[in-house]
Design an enzyme around this catalytic site. Structure first.
Site, PDB file in Angstrom:
ATOM      1  CB  CYS A  64      -0.815   0.069   1.162  1.00 26.89           C
ATOM      2  SG  CYS A  64      -1.757   1.515   1.748  1.00 26.89           S
ATOM      3  CB  CYS A  67       0.439   1.634   4.074  1.00 27.10           C
ATOM      4  SG  CYS A  67      -1.334   1.145   4.144  1.00 27.10           S
TER       5      CYS A  67
END
Length: 137
Positions: A64, A67
């Site tokens: 991600c 993230c």
């Protein structure tokens, strides 16, 4: 190799838990770990939430992009606030992510006094996270 990493995580978590803890009335910001704790499973999350007054659970995935961009902010929050930061990889903890209704990453859940208090989805800035933590600390 994955088993070795999981064993190291369990050992590190056990070391953190085995530190001498002051009574809950004597808790201060200095007792929360200075870095994120990696959580593997519901038991570890439950134990962490029970042990610390304020826990910021970061549900993330290695693949991600947001993230990865949030990672330095999370590290700063862990080092500089009273909150304990718990990192939960949704790919290895799918059941835990489902239990907390995580449908996208990053998802941050703030636990205050053992209960979920706030949910933040998506990229967050440091000021926003600090504000949410201070509200519940």
């Amino acid at each position: 190799m994955a088993e070795d990493i999981e064993e190291i995580r369990r050992q590190k978590l056990a070391e953190l838990r085995n530190r001498t803890e002051p009574d809950s009335a004597e808790k201060s910001t200095s007792e929360s770990p200075s870095g994120p704790i990696h959580i593997n499973g519901n038991t570890e999350l439950s134990d962490t939430v029970a042990e610390y007054d304020t826990v910021l659970a970061d549900f993330y995935a290695d693949w991600c992009g947001p993230c990865q961009m949030l990672e330095p902010v999370i590290e700063t929050i862990a080092a500089e606030t009273s909150a304990t930061v718990a990192k939960i990889d949704i790919d290895t903890n799918r059941q835990l992510a489902a239990e907390y209704g995580v449908q996208g990453v990053p998802t941050l859940l703030l636990f205050a006094d053992g209960q979920p208090a706030e949910r933040l989805v998506g990229m967050q800035d440091e000021a926003q996270l600090r504000s949410v933590i201070e509200t519940h600390a």
